[in-house]
Motif scaffolding. Structure first.
Motif, short mmCIF file in Angstrom:
data_model
loop_
_atom_site.label_atom_id
_atom_site.label_comp_id
_atom_site.label_asym_id
_atom_site.label_seq_id
_atom_site.Cartn_x
_atom_site.Cartn_y
_atom_site.Cartn_z
N GLU A 1 0.81 -1.21 0.00
CA GLU A 1 0.00 0.00 0.00
C GLU A 1 0.85 1.26 0.00
O GLU A 1 2.04 1.23 0.28
CB GLU A 1 -0.91 0.03 1.23
N SER A 2 0.18 2.35 -0.29
CA SER A 2 0.74 3.68 -0.08
C SER A 2 -0.38 4.53 0.49
O SER A 2 -1.57 4.20 0.35
CB SER A 2 1.26 4.28 -1.38
N CYS A 3 -0.01 5.62 1.14
CA CYS A 3 -1.00 6.57 1.68
C CYS A 3 -0.62 7.96 1.19
O CYS A 3 0.55 8.34 1.25
CB CYS A 3 -1.04 6.54 3.20
N ILE A 4 -1.62 8.70 0.74
CA ILE A 4 -1.41 10.07 0.29
C ILE A 4 -2.36 10.99 1.04
O ILE A 4 -3.40 10.56 1.53
CB ILE A 4 -1.65 10.22 -1.23
N VAL A 5 -1.96 12.25 1.13
CA VAL A 5 -2.87 13.27 1.64
C VAL A 5 -3.43 13.95 0.40
O VAL A 5 -2.69 14.50 -0.41
CB VAL A 5 -2.16 14.27 2.56
N ALA A 6 -4.73 13.86 0.27
CA ALA A 6 -5.37 14.31 -0.97
C ALA A 6 -6.30 15.48 -0.71
O ALA A 6 -5.91 16.46 -0.09
CB ALA A 6 -6.11 13.15 -1.61
N ILE A 7 -7.50 15.36 -1.12
CA ILE A 7 -8.49 16.43 -1.09
C ILE A 7 -8.64 17.01 0.31
O ILE A 7 -8.99 16.31 1.25
CB ILE A 7 -9.84 15.92 -1.62
N GLU A 8 -8.31 18.29 0.43
CA GLU A 8 -8.54 19.08 1.64
C GLU A 8 -8.00 18.41 2.91
O GLU A 8 -8.62 18.43 3.96
CB GLU A 8 -10.03 19.41 1.76
N GLY A 9 -6.82 17.81 2.79
CA GLY A 9 -6.14 17.23 3.96
C GLY A 9 -6.61 15.84 4.35
O GLY A 9 -6.22 15.34 5.39
N ASN A 10 -7.44 15.22 3.53
CA ASN A 10 -7.93 13.87 3.84
C ASN A 10 -7.01 12.82 3.24
O ASN A 10 -6.51 12.96 2.13
CB ASN A 10 -9.36 13.70 3.30
N GLN A 11 -6.80 11.75 4.02
CA GLN A 11 -5.88 10.70 3.62
C GLN A 11 -6.57 9.62 2.81
O GLN A 11 -7.69 9.22 3.12
CB GLN A 11 -5.25 10.09 4.88
N ILE A 12 -5.89 9.15 1.75
CA ILE A 12 -6.37 8.05 0.92
C ILE A 12 -5.29 6.97 0.89
O ILE A 12 -4.12 7.27 0.69
CB ILE A 12 -6.69 8.53 -0.50
N GLU A 13 -5.71 5.74 1.10
CA GLU A 13 -4.82 4.59 1.02
C GLU A 13 -5.05 3.91 -0.32
O GLU A 13 -6.19 3.70 -0.73
CB GLU A 13 -5.11 3.63 2.16
N ILE A 14 -3.95 3.55 -0.98
CA ILE A 14 -4.02 2.83 -2.25
C ILE A 14 -3.39 1.47 -2.01
O ILE A 14 -2.25 1.39 -1.55
CB ILE A 14 -3.26 3.58 -3.36
N THR A 15 -4.13 0.41 -2.26
CA THR A 15 -3.64 -0.93 -1.97
C THR A 15 -3.93 -1.86 -3.13
O THR A 15 -4.66 -1.52 -4.07
CB THR A 15 -4.26 -1.46 -0.66
N VAL A 16 -3.34 -3.05 -3.06
CA VAL A 16 -3.57 -4.08 -4.09
C VAL A 16 -5.03 -4.48 -4.02
O VAL A 16 -5.72 -4.64 -4.97
CB VAL A 16 -2.64 -5.29 -3.88
#
Length: 127
Positions: free
Chosen positions: A112-127
């Motif tokens: 996985e990876s985690c990004i800070v995206a829209i307006e400071g909210n975190q999104i996790e991207i995983t398999v």
């Protein structure tokens, strides 16, 4: 039992809609507007049927979002394989979003990876 949808208030409804369409291939409904309260929303639907409601209304409070806090912390998206995790993470980073972890294999075996995206909210991207 299943989760029907997840909802989030945002300051910039159109920018948020475009973000989920661009990076996560969401499809939006035409939107809803309550003219009495000026509440607006879109339902974003993803390939597997999961839905995210993005909403906006006047006079919202937008406090700073610490990554270490109680409450809902992130939305996780499965993109299918490690290569797609890497590709989307790199694309988001190139477009100016902050990667806070990964891509990596976690101690419990998730890639996985985690990004800070829209307006400071975190999104996790995983398999």
């Amino acid at each position: 039992m299943k989760i029907e949808h997840i909802a989030m208030y945002v300051d910039n409804l159109e920018k948020t809609k475009e973000f989920f369409e661009k990076y996560f291939l969401a499809k939006s409904n035409l939107g809803y507007h309550n003219k009495t309260t000026n509440f607006r929303s879109y339902f974003m639907e993803f390939d597997d049927g999961a839905r995210l409601e993005i909403m906006n209304k006047p006079a919202m409070v937008d406090v700073e979002k610490s990554l270490n806090r109680t409450g809902y912390i992130h939305i996780a998206f499965s993109v299918g394989n490690k290569e797609k995790v890497d590709e989307l993470t790199n694309r988001l980073q190139a477009d100016g979003y902050t990667v806070v972890s990964g891509p990596r294999t976690t101690g419990d075996g998730y890639y996985e990876s985690c990004i800070v995206a829209i307006e400071g909210n975190q999104i996790e991207i995983t398999v």
